[in-house]
Design a protein around this motif. Structure first.
Motif, PDB file in Angstrom:
ATOM      1  N   GLY A 237      22.820  48.889 -11.575  1.00 53.10           N
ATOM      2  CA  GLY A 237      21.950  47.742 -11.796  1.00 53.10           C
ATOM      3  C   GLY A 237      22.448  46.837 -12.916  1.00 53.10           C
ATOM      4  N   THR A 238      22.841  47.434 -14.037  1.00 60.22           N
ATOM      5  CA  THR A 238      23.342  46.651 -15.173  1.00 60.22           C
ATOM      6  C   THR A 238      24.645  45.940 -14.830  1.00 60.22           C
ATOM      7  N   VAL A 239      25.541  46.642 -14.137  1.00 60.40           N
ATOM      8  CA  VAL A 239      26.808  46.021 -13.716  1.00 60.40           C
ATOM      9  C   VAL A 239      26.537  44.866 -12.756  1.00 60.40           C
ATOM     10  N   SER A 240      25.592  45.045 -11.838  1.00 52.51           N
ATOM     11  CA  SER A 240      25.257  43.986 -10.870  1.00 52.51           C
ATOM     12  C   SER A 240      24.702  42.757 -11.581  1.00 52.51           C
ATOM     13  N   GLN A 241      23.814  42.960 -12.557  1.00 55.24           N
ATOM     14  CA  GLN A 241      23.270  41.835 -13.328  1.00 55.24           C
ATOM     15  C   GLN A 241      24.371  41.113 -14.099  1.00 55.24           C
ATOM     16  N   THR A 242      25.303  41.892 -14.619  1.00 59.45           N
ATOM     17  CA  THR A 242      26.422  41.310 -15.363  1.00 59.45           C
ATOM     18  C   THR A 242      27.287  40.445 -14.456  1.00 59.45           C
ATOM     19  N   ILE A 243      27.517  40.924 -13.234  1.00 56.93           N
ATOM     20  CA  ILE A 243      28.331  40.162 -12.279  1.00 56.93           C
ATOM     21  C   ILE A 243      27.647  38.848 -11.925  1.00 56.93           C
ATOM     22  N   VAL A 244      26.324  38.885 -11.728  1.00 56.95           N
ATOM     23  CA  VAL A 244      25.574  37.674 -11.380  1.00 56.95           C
ATOM     24  C   VAL A 244      25.678  36.640 -12.499  1.00 56.95           C
ATOM     25  N   CYS A 245      25.673  37.108 -13.757  1.00 58.57           N
ATOM     26  CA  CYS A 245      25.689  36.191 -14.918  1.00 58.57           C
ATOM     27  C   CYS A 245      27.075  36.116 -15.571  1.00 58.57           C
TER      28      CYS A 245
END
Length: 352
Positions: A237-245
């Motif tokens: 989840g944290t990696v996915s949020q980082t990729i989005v931003c």
């Protein structure tokens, strides 16, 4: 004072829910004092229904999958209900430092929203960097600190029956950094920038992954399957949020800012392990170890930051500015104005 046996479960539930209710009611007088009554129309309400509904889906999903781990443990091991208690009470300890870090995101969230509304991306970066420094400071200290003292801590805090929680806390401790970093990205970039659907999709992925891994691993390795499922899902989840931003995050600066805290936490951990040979297993010894570890961690962090010229100059300039301001206020002469003074002098003094 009131809970004496298992039959007092209803009373325990009443105390817990009433305390939450009273805590919320205590906020109302300040709210009424600060917020004046205002008129609003049906259109004002309708405007906010969709974003509230969208964000509530993510909150509900997050709540369900965090509870589902414990449900699965009880389901797969009906004869070992104590595993649910071990997991629950270990996770509560992990939540303490995480909650402290989350408060920073809560405070800076409206500031980030205001910056985005003004198209002030530099302001958003400034607040994000502030939250990241605080996140790393608390997270790395808490992770290695808990790993160092968890075995003694759980025995002194929960009792001998919960000794196994020491190992569970060690395995769960990385989630402090993972959750905190995800919270910073979510409150500083993801939600302020209006990426609500991305937030919902990521939360749904976390929930499905956590449930899937837990269903696969819990029957095989028990409580550690729930831990692997939770940590892995939150990391995704944290990696996915980082990729989005990713376009808004300076990854090089973020990872470089992590180094001093990693070094300081490592030195703190080594210090605690080293001094443990001279201590016994008692509450006083635990407190002394925590004080020693915390002191070493803070001093090393300060020392490492002072080694950097830019931080050292900022600190020196800040101290000089404060000292100069203090001296100026002390040296201001006291002037007594008499009735006989001329109008011209009065005007000069009033202007000053």
């Amino acid at each position: 004072m009131l809970i004496k046996s298992a039959e007092h479960l209803w009373l325990y539930t009443l105390i817990m829910s009433t305390s939450v209710l009273l805590g919320q009611v205590c906020l109302l007088p300040q709210a009424f004092k600060s917020i004046k009554p205002c008129k609003f129309s049906k259109e004002d309400c309708i405007e906010h229904i969709k974003p509230l509904f969208v964000l509530s889906i993510a909150v509900i999903a997050s709540t369900l999958y965090t509870v589902f781990d414990k449900t699965l443990l009880g389901w797969f091991f009906p004869d070992q209900k104590e595993q649910v208690a071990y997991y629950e009470y270990s996770y509560k300890i992990i939540q303490i430092p995480t909650s402290i870090i989350v408060v920073v995101g809560t405070v800076l969230f409206p500031r980030s929203c205001a910056c985005y509304a003004k198209n002030d991306m530099e302001g958003m970066k400034k607040y994000f960097n502030l939250s990241i420094y605080f996140t790393f400071f608390i997270a790395f200290g808490a992770i290695l600190g808990l790993i160092a003292v968890s075995d003694l801590f759980v025995v002194e805090y929960y009792g001998d029956a919960f000794a196994v929680c020491g190992n569970i806390i060690k395995c769960l401790s990385p989630i402090i950094l993972i959750l905190s970093l995800g919270e910073a990205i979510r409150t500083q970039y993801l939600i302020p920038m209006g990426k609500d659907m991305a937030y919902i999709i990521i939360t749904a992925i976390i929930a499905l992954l956590n449930i899937a891994l837990s269903c696969i691993l819990i029957p095989v390795i028990g409580i550690y399957g729930a831990i692997i499922g939770t940590v892995s899902a939150e990391l995704v989840g944290t990696v996915s949020q980082t990729i989005v931003c990713r376009k808004n995050i300076d990854f090089k600066k973020m990872f470089l800012s992590m180094i001093p805290f990693v070094i300081a936490a490592g030195i703190m951990y080594g210090t605690i392990i080293f001094v443990q040979r001279w201590f016994n297993d008692s509450t006083i010894d635990l407190i002394i170890q925590i004080i020693i570890g915390g002191t070493v961690y803070v001093l090393v962090v300060i020392g490492l930051f002072l080694l950097r010229k830019d931080y050292r100059n900022n600190i020196i300039n800040y101290v000089k500015k404060k000292l100069k301001k203090g001296n100026e206020s002390k040296q201001e002469p006291l002037v007594e104005i008499s009735i006989e003074e001329s109008n011209e002098k009065k005007e000069v003094l009033e202007n000053e």
